[in-house]
Enzyme design. Structure first.
Site, mmCIF file in Angstrom:
data_model
loop_
_atom_site.group_PDB
_atom_site.id
_atom_site.type_symbol
_atom_site.label_atom_id
_atom_site.label_comp_id
_atom_site.label_asym_id
_atom_site.label_seq_id
_atom_site.Cartn_x
_atom_site.Cartn_y
_atom_site.Cartn_z
ATOM 1 N N GLU A 276 -0.735 -1.986 -3.244
ATOM 2 C CA GLU A 276 0.048 -1.851 -4.487
ATOM 3 C C GLU A 276 1.550 -1.775 -4.202
ATOM 4 O O GLU A 276 2.349 -1.886 -5.124
ATOM 5 C CB GLU A 276 -0.431 -0.617 -5.270
ATOM 6 C CG GLU A 276 0.061 0.744 -4.786
ATOM 7 C CD GLU A 276 -0.625 1.245 -3.517
ATOM 8 O OE1 GLU A 276 -1.452 0.511 -2.940
ATOM 9 O OE2 GLU A 276 -0.328 2.393 -3.103
ATOM 10 N N HIS B 238 -1.281 0.015 1.862
ATOM 11 C CA HIS B 238 -0.960 0.097 0.432
ATOM 12 C C HIS B 238 -0.746 -1.280 -0.192
ATOM 13 O O HIS B 238 0.400 -1.742 -0.277
ATOM 14 C CB HIS B 238 0.336 0.899 0.253
ATOM 15 C CG HIS B 238 0.181 2.364 0.495
ATOM 16 N ND1 HIS B 238 -0.251 3.227 -0.488
ATOM 17 C CD2 HIS B 238 0.393 3.115 1.593
ATOM 18 C CE1 HIS B 238 -0.291 4.454 0.009
ATOM 19 N NE2 HIS B 238 0.082 4.425 1.268
ATOM 20 N N CYS C 82 -5.200 4.879 0.808
ATOM 21 C CA CYS C 82 -4.558 5.965 1.553
ATOM 22 C C CYS C 82 -5.236 7.304 1.225
ATOM 23 O O CYS C 82 -6.384 7.501 1.576
ATOM 24 C CB CYS C 82 -3.060 5.951 1.278
ATOM 25 S SG CYS C 82 -2.089 6.828 2.524
#
Lengths: 79, 220
Positions: free
Chosen positions: B197, B195, B87
């Site tokens: 994560e 994302h 990002c």
């Protein structure tokens, strides 16, 4: 000395904000607007009197930080 | 493998990155403040997390990419060590010149926050080796400036070299050729808007990002 730097998107790079501005102007009846492109104006207040040197330094600032050469071009005015 | 997560003023996915790395490796990564000029001794993997560094002023990632820690990251990448930007991290890596192209304002002008369907375009990388090529993943996206742009010549080149790693199923932001994630030519630096994560625990709503960290960090 002051430097005015205009940063604008290169031709061919889609400018969705400019397109939205043109759309709004059309809605307001300004039919003569063919296209709007939105850029940035950055003003720098500089020390020193040497315009040539100032321009070279500002060029460097534009290349290193103030513009992204992948998508943007710029012009510099000194006054 | 020793990991480091870079923290800028305005980073907000640094702790998610920390937790994902810790979950997969069993070791907490070093959290490195942007004003440091060196990575911790023995760092292998560097993650540049998401967020809104410097309030997205000037251009997203522009200021962060000129911060004190960046020369160390550029030098680290030049050794062939893995670097992942997610990002805002992707924006920072393009701004620093580590990755080709630029991330522009979403074509729809709106901030998009949703689960995105991605396709793994190249599973033959150190970031994606635990996925099947062509696998479909659900990974969250949350950005205002994720519209990937590069000129046609660059796009043809990175497609030809297998540097396009993830593509969107349904383009959320106007990205050229539906590109969601790319690597550099050497394949050791990857940037992606989604994302991973935030998709490593069932409580996140899915674990499709887990294999990325497992591919990279050599676990499971």
């Amino acid at each position: 000395m002051k430097a005015k730097i205009h940063v604008y998107l290169k031709p061919g790079v889609l400018d969705p904000q400019g397109a939205a501005v043109a759309g709004a102007l059309h809605n307001m009846g300004y039919d003569e607007v063919v296209e709007a492109r939105q850029g940035k104006l950055i003003e720098l207040d500089l020390t020193g009197e040497d315009a040539e040197k100032a321009r070279a330094r500002v060029e460097e600032m534009c290349a290193k930080l103030l513009s992204n050469p992948v998508i943007e071009s710029y012009s510099i005015e000194l006054e | 493998m020793k990991s480091a997560v870079i923290v800028f003023p305005g980073s907000n996915c640094d702790r998610d990155a920390h937790d994902a790395i810790a979950k997969v490796t069993g070791h907490a990564p070093a959290m490195v403040w942007h004003q440091e000029s060196e990575l911790p001794e023995g760092t292998d993997f560097v993650m540049v997390p998401g967020g809104f560094s410097y309030g997205d002023y000037l251009r997203c990632g522009a200021m962060a990419s000129r911060s004190a820690i960046m020369p160390a990251i550029v030098a680290h990448a030049a050794t062939g060590a893995p670097v992942l930007g997610v990002c805002n991290g992707f924006q920072i890596l393009t701004e620093s010149g580590l990755l080709p192209g630029a991330l522009m304002r979403n074509a729809g002008l709106k901030f998009v926050c949703e689960k995105a369907k991605l396709t793994v375009e190249n599973a033959n990388t150190r970031f994606t080796s635990h996925y099947e090529g062509g696998a479909e993943l659900i990974v969250p996206i949350a950005h205002h400036d994720g519209n990937y742009f590069a000129d046609d010549e660059t796009l043809d080149r990175i497609e030809g070299e297998g540097q396009v790693i993830f593509r969107y199923g349904k383009n959320p932001n106007g990205s050229k050729r539906d590109i969601a994630g790319i690597t550099n030519e050497q394949g050791n630096v990857m940037g992606m808007m989604p994302h991973p994560e935030r998709a490593v625990d069932e409580k996140h709503g899915g674990t499709d990002g887990l294999k990325l960290f497992e591919s990279l960090l050599g676990s499971a």
